[in-house]
Scaffold this active site. Structure first.
Site, PDB file in Angstrom:
ATOM      1  N   TYR A   1     -22.471-107.911  19.001  1.00 20.55           N
ATOM      2  CA  TYR A   1     -21.862-109.225  18.775  1.00 20.55           C
ATOM      3  C   TYR A   1     -21.842-110.109  20.022  1.00 20.55           C
ATOM      4  CZ  TYR A   1     -20.086-107.811  14.201  1.00 20.55           C
ATOM      5  OH  TYR A   1     -19.972-107.417  12.892  1.00 20.55           O
TER       6      TYR A   1
ATOM      7  N   LYS B   1     -22.287 -93.132  17.639  1.00 24.03           N
ATOM      8  CA  LYS B   1     -23.587 -92.589  17.245  1.00 24.03           C
ATOM      9  C   LYS B   1     -24.293 -92.122  18.514  1.00 24.03           C
ATOM     10  CE  LYS B   1     -26.843 -91.702  14.262  1.00 24.03           C
ATOM     11  NZ  LYS B   1     -26.754 -90.458  13.480  1.00 24.03           N
TER      12      LYS B   1
ATOM     13  N   ASP C   1     -22.486 -91.891  10.694  1.00 19.12           N
ATOM     14  CA  ASP C   1     -23.048 -91.536   9.380  1.00 19.12           C
ATOM     15  C   ASP C   1     -22.176 -90.482   8.696  1.00 19.12           C
ATOM     16  OD1 ASP C   1     -23.839 -89.811  11.423  1.00 19.12           O
ATOM     17  OD2 ASP C   1     -25.878 -89.504  10.685  1.00 19.12           O
TER      18      ASP C   1
ATOM     19  N   ASP D   1     -17.007-102.925  11.923  1.00 18.05           N
ATOM     20  CA  ASP D   1     -17.253-103.914  10.869  1.00 18.05           C
ATOM     21  C   ASP D   1     -17.708-103.206   9.596  1.00 18.05           C
ATOM     22  OD1 ASP D   1     -17.755-106.467   9.646  1.00 18.05           O
ATOM     23  OD2 ASP D   1     -19.890-106.075   9.980  1.00 18.05           O
TER      24      ASP D   1
ATOM     25  N   ASP E   1     -15.427-102.195   5.665  1.00 15.74           N
ATOM     26  CA  ASP E   1     -15.729-102.640   4.298  1.00 15.74           C
ATOM     27  C   ASP E   1     -15.698-101.435   3.357  1.00 15.74           C
ATOM     28  OD1 ASP E   1     -16.117-105.277   5.198  1.00 15.74           O
ATOM     29  OD2 ASP E   1     -17.807-105.585   3.834  1.00 15.74           O
TER      30      ASP E   1
HETATM   31  C1  IPM Z   1     -15.599-109.465   9.773  1.00 17.71           C
HETATM   32  C2  IPM Z   1     -16.788-110.301   9.397  1.00 17.71           C
HETATM   33  C3  IPM Z   1     -17.400-110.898  10.660  1.00 17.71           C
HETATM   34  C4  IPM Z   1     -17.831-109.747  11.550  1.00 17.71           C
HETATM   35  C5  IPM Z   1     -18.573-111.865  10.400  1.00 17.71           C
HETATM   36  C6  IPM Z   1     -18.189-112.986   9.474  1.00 17.71           C
HETATM   37  C7  IPM Z   1     -19.141-112.410  11.683  1.00 17.71           C
HETATM   38  O1  IPM Z   1     -17.696-109.564   8.665  1.00 17.71           O
HETATM   39  O2  IPM Z   1     -14.639-110.002  10.342  1.00 17.71           O
HETATM   40  O3  IPM Z   1     -15.580-108.275   9.467  1.00 17.71           O
HETATM   41  O4  IPM Z   1     -18.941-109.218  11.395  1.00 17.71           O
HETATM   42  O5  IPM Z   1     -17.052-109.376  12.417  1.00 17.71           O
HETATM   43 MN    MN Z   2     -17.024-107.570   8.166  1.00 19.89          MN
END
Ligand code: IPM
Ligand code: MN
Length: 354
Positions: free
Chosen positions: A138, A190, A222, A246, A250
């Site tokens: 990032y 990793k 993984d 990140d 999710d």
């Molecule tokens: C998050 C989002 C951001 C990230 C994106 C929108 C840049 O996915 O906050 O998890 O990857 O950090």
């Molecule tokens: Mn995200």
């Protein structure tokens, strides 16, 4: 004189304004009941503002929000704008410029019915991911050479500073200690494929020596994904890189019911920090009043907690839990059948009954 907090609000794009409205509906009631005030200042920055004015995210705004007590962000992203442009400017901009090096993502299942895993219950899904938030891929060190030609080269550097790695690992050890549950901290990296991750391995071992009461654990990313689905109860506190954090959050969010409930805090302990749902702007649902704003409401809860309004925050958490446990709530996504504004009303109603 009553306590008052200055909050910068970036409601943003897509469903951002709707979920932000519900979060403040709930926070304002919490403030009223708790005897404090939220002094809100709205900022227009996001994709629509960019399309209308050509302005992304001026330095002067960064300087202004630096003087606030906290920042609330709804969502950023619009398919009409170049991929990632506004996200990088606003979300990453805030993270980098305010040095919000902790991305705290609690994963907690409020009711068994929301868990997609067979035979797992609220007892099994309760952990926290501490994601590094200012380095890695990032950092923006990379680019494309000879773009569009047969010789094109694309590269993006994953960078990790000793200072950056050490401070997030130390924060995570402290967090595991304060959380006081299983007293375990798992490093997810990793290092078997990415040589640079050796800095995480070494720093984790070194800092860990200062925390003999916390059991250190390790998993490659993984395998960690596999374990998270197979044995989520094994997780307590996790520390990981920006990119892996990140991705795995999710996955983790789905274990707790989905993006409709997952919240996060972008923190620099002791300084102005930013709170947001972890979902995106979901443009297809914009203005339809169908999405679940619990994630944004929970981000508000994290913000009040950070501001020191601990009992107001815990009231919101209780009210969220009661709302979600109500029998007619069967989903926390856009198909729940509960309009966005009614979600907020329900949480407020529960809060008034506490
Ligand atoms: C998050 C989002 C951001 C990230 C994106 C929108 C840049 O996915 O906050 O998890 O990857 O950090
Ligand atoms: Mn995200």
């Amino acid at each position: 004189m009553s306590r008052s907090y200055k909050i910068a609000v970036f409601a943003g794009d897509g469903i951002g304004p709707e979920v932000t409205r519900e979060a403040f509906k709930v926070m304002d009631v919490a403030a009223q009941l708790g005897g404090f005030e939220l002094e809100r200042e709205d900022y227009p920055h996001g994709s629509v503002h960019y399309l209308e004015t050509g302005e992304l995210f001026p330095q002067q705004v960064i300087e202004e929000v630096r003087r606030k007590d906290a920042i609330f962000l709804g969502a950023i992203g619009d398919p009409r704008v170049e991929v990632g442009l506004v996200e990088r400017a606003v979300i990453s901009g805030l993270r980098f410029h305010l040095d919000l090096f902790v991305n705290l993502r609690p994963i907690r299942l409020f009711a068994d019915k929301f868990c997609p895993l067979k035979d797992k219950s609220i007892m099994d899904i309760d952990f926290v991911v501490v994601r590094e938030n200012t380095e890695d891929a990032y950092a923006g060190i990379g680019g494309i050479f000879k773009k569009g030609t047969a010789d094109e080269i694309a590269m993006q550097q994953m960078i990790y500073s000793r200072k950056g790695v050490e401070r997030i690992i130390r924060y995570a050890f402290e967090f595991a200690r304060k959380r006081d549950r299983k007293k375990k901290l798992m490093l997810i990296d990793k290092a078997n494929a990415i040589q640079a991750h050796d800095i995480w391995t070494r720093t984790f071992a070194e800092v860990g020596e200062e925390y003999p009461d916390i059991e250190p654990e390790h998993a490659y990313v993984d395998a960690a994904c596999m374990w998270m689905v197979k044995n989520p109860e094994a997780f307590d506190t996790v520390v990981t890189t920006n990119l892996f954090g990140d991705i795995i959050t999710d996955l983790a969010a789905v274990l707790q019911g989905g993006m409709g409930v997952a919240a996060s805090g972008n923190l620099h302990p002791g300084q102005v920090s930013m709170f947001e749902p972890i979902h995106g702007s979901a443009p297809k649902y914009k203005g339809k009043n169908v999405v679940c704003p619990i994630a944004a409401i929970a981000a508000g809860q994290m913000m009040l907690d950070y501001l020191g309004e601990v009992s107001a925050a815990s009231n919101i958490e209780c009210a969220i839990e009661k709302t979600l446990c109500s029998e007619d709530v069967t989903a926390v996504n856009a198909s729940s059948g509960i309009p966005t504004d009614e979600w907020g009303d329900r949480v407020v109603e529960q809060m008034r009954q506490l």
